[in-house]
Design a protein around this motif. Sequence first.
Motif, PDB file in Angstrom:
ATOM      1  N   HIS A 107      41.568  47.689  38.728  1.00 44.63           N
ATOM      2  CA  HIS A 107      41.908  47.595  40.150  1.00 44.63           C
ATOM      3  C   HIS A 107      43.046  48.531  40.531  1.00 44.63           C
ATOM      4  O   HIS A 107      43.520  48.492  41.674  1.00 44.63           O
ATOM      5  N   CYS A 108      43.464  49.364  39.613  1.00 46.36           N
ATOM      6  CA  CYS A 108      44.560  50.300  39.884  1.00 46.36           C
ATOM      7  C   CYS A 108      44.121  51.281  40.972  1.00 46.36           C
ATOM      8  O   CYS A 108      43.069  51.920  40.852  1.00 46.36           O
ATOM      9  N   PRO A 109      44.902  51.420  42.046  1.00 46.35           N
ATOM     10  CA  PRO A 109      44.436  52.231  43.178  1.00 46.35           C
ATOM     11  C   PRO A 109      44.434  53.737  42.944  1.00 46.35           C
ATOM     12  O   PRO A 109      43.569  54.439  43.474  1.00 46.35           O
ATOM     13  N   PHE A 169      40.189  53.084  26.517  1.00 46.56           N
ATOM     14  CA  PHE A 169      40.880  52.457  27.642  1.00 46.56           C
ATOM     15  C   PHE A 169      41.048  50.978  27.315  1.00 46.56           C
ATOM     16  O   PHE A 169      40.079  50.290  27.012  1.00 46.56           O
ATOM     17  N   VAL A 170      42.300  50.492  27.361  1.00 49.14           N
ATOM     18  CA  VAL A 170      42.578  49.077  27.117  1.00 49.14           C
ATOM     19  C   VAL A 170      43.137  48.473  28.401  1.00 49.14           C
ATOM     20  O   VAL A 170      44.130  48.970  28.948  1.00 49.14           O
ATOM     21  N   THR A 171      42.519  47.419  28.880  1.00 45.28           N
ATOM     22  CA  THR A 171      43.000  46.796  30.101  1.00 45.28           C
ATOM     23  C   THR A 171      44.274  46.000  29.851  1.00 45.28           C
ATOM     24  O   THR A 171      44.471  45.434  28.765  1.00 45.28           O
ATOM     25  N   VAL A 172      45.138  45.969  30.862  1.00 41.16           N
ATOM     26  CA  VAL A 172      46.314  45.100  30.834  1.00 41.16           C
ATOM     27  C   VAL A 172      46.152  43.982  31.868  1.00 41.16           C
ATOM     28  O   VAL A 172      47.113  43.312  32.216  1.00 41.16           O
ATOM     29  N   ASP A 173      44.907  43.805  32.324  1.00 42.63           N
ATOM     30  CA  ASP A 173      44.598  42.792  33.334  1.00 42.63           C
ATOM     31  C   ASP A 173      43.361  42.001  32.900  1.00 42.63           C
ATOM     32  O   ASP A 173      42.309  42.059  33.533  1.00 42.63           O
ATOM     33  N   PRO A 174      43.485  41.259  31.775  1.00 38.91           N
ATOM     34  CA  PRO A 174      42.294  40.571  31.253  1.00 38.91           C
ATOM     35  C   PRO A 174      41.748  39.495  32.187  1.00 38.91           C
ATOM     36  O   PRO A 174      40.581  39.122  32.058  1.00 38.91           O
ATOM     37  N   TYR A 195      53.815  45.692  30.744  1.00 44.71           N
ATOM     38  CA  TYR A 195      52.965  45.418  31.905  1.00 44.71           C
ATOM     39  C   TYR A 195      53.339  44.058  32.486  1.00 44.71           C
ATOM     40  O   TYR A 195      53.743  43.136  31.763  1.00 44.71           O
ATOM     41  N   SER A 196      53.227  43.965  33.795  1.00 41.68           N
ATOM     42  CA  SER A 196      53.588  42.734  34.492  1.00 41.68           C
ATOM     43  C   SER A 196      52.825  42.658  35.809  1.00 41.68           C
ATOM     44  O   SER A 196      52.856  43.600  36.610  1.00 41.68           O
ATOM     45  N   ASP A 234      44.615  37.451  49.758  1.00 48.11           N
ATOM     46  CA  ASP A 234      43.282  37.509  49.157  1.00 48.11           C
ATOM     47  C   ASP A 234      43.327  37.320  47.641  1.00 48.11           C
ATOM     48  O   ASP A 234      42.325  37.549  46.961  1.00 48.11           O
ATOM     49  N   GLN A 235      44.484  36.908  47.136  1.00 49.23           N
ATOM     50  CA  GLN A 235      44.701  36.724  45.697  1.00 49.23           C
ATOM     51  C   GLN A 235      44.593  38.030  44.918  1.00 49.23           C
ATOM     52  O   GLN A 235      44.357  38.025  43.707  1.00 49.23           O
ATOM     53  N   ASP A 236      44.768  39.152  45.610  1.00 54.46           N
ATOM     54  CA  ASP A 236      44.778  40.448  44.942  1.00 54.46           C
ATOM     55  C   ASP A 236      46.205  40.764  44.495  1.00 54.46           C
ATOM     56  O   ASP A 236      47.180  40.282  45.097  1.00 54.46           O
ATOM     57  N   TYR A 237      46.343  41.576  43.476  1.00 60.60           N
ATOM     58  CA  TYR A 237      47.673  41.919  42.965  1.00 60.60           C
ATOM     59  C   TYR A 237      47.596  43.242  42.214  1.00 60.60           C
ATOM     60  O   TYR A 237      46.533  43.691  41.796  1.00 60.60           O
ATOM     61  N   ILE A 238      48.758  43.835  42.065  1.00 60.64           N
ATOM     62  CA  ILE A 238      48.906  45.082  41.325  1.00 60.64           C
ATOM     63  C   ILE A 238      49.610  44.778  40.008  1.00 60.64           C
ATOM     64  O   ILE A 238      50.517  43.940  39.958  1.00 60.64           O
TER      65      ILE A 238
END
Length: 242
Positions: A108-110, A140-145, A185-186, A193-197
Motif C-alpha cells: 500500500h506504499c504510495p 521483496f519482504v513485506t513489513v505489513d503482514p 518499521y512502524s 477508512d482504517q487505512d494507514y501508512i
Amino acid sequence: MWPLRAPGPWRLALAHLRWGARRYSGPPGGPGLRTRLLVTGLFGTGLAVAWLSARAEKEQRQQRRRMEALRSAAVGQGDFHLVDHTGRPRCKADFAGQWVLLYFGFTHCPDICPEELEKLAGVVRRLDAEPGLPRVQPLFVTVDPERDDVAAVGRYVREFHPRLLGLTGTPEQVSQAGRAYRVYYSAGPRDEDQDYIVDHSIIIYLLNPDGIFTDYYGRSKTEEQITASVRRHMARFRSMLS
C-alpha cells in the motif's frame, strides 16, 4: 638493534635477479647482448610476478577484513521463515549460492516502495544483459503482514519484474526477518477508512552467494551506481565457505 623481518616478495625477487645477473655476467670484457637481454627479461618478469603476488595478497587481506567487518555488524546473520507469493515456505538457506537484492516495504506504499522496486528491477535487468554475470535473485519482504497476504503480495510483485519474489508471513515471522536485517518499521495512525501508512527503512540489501550481507544502497543511490557496485562485488567475490 632493529628487529629482523622476513623479506617481502619484492625483496626476494630483486635479490634473486641480482644473483642471477652476477652468475650470468659472461666472459671477461662484459656480458654479451644475448645475456644482457636474458637478464633484463628475467628481471622484468620477476618484477611483474612480484607485483601481481603482492597485489593478490593485498586484495585477499582487504576481502578478509571486509567480511569480518560485515559479520561484526550482525546484519542478515539470522534465519527467516516466510512464505512466498506462490504459497511456498521459504527460509534464508533457499537462496544459498545466489546473489540476492532484498528490499523491505509494503504493497500500500504510495510512492517510495514503487520507486525503489522499479530501481531494483532496473538493476537486475542491467545485470542480466551482461553476458557472463551470475543471475541476481530480487526479493521483496513485506513489513505489513496484516494487509499483505500471499495473494496481495503476488499481485504486487508482478508489476515490477518476473523474477521478483514476494515474501510474507505472520507478524512474528515478519518481525524476525526485520530484526535480522535491522529494519525499522512502524504502522502509523489509521484514518476513517482504517487505512494507514507504514514508516520503514528504505534500503536495498545485497547478499552474496554465501548468504552474507555484502552492501546496502539507500534511496540516494541511482540504478547505475547500484549496478556498478554489484558488478564490482561479483568480480571480487571469493567464497568464504569453500
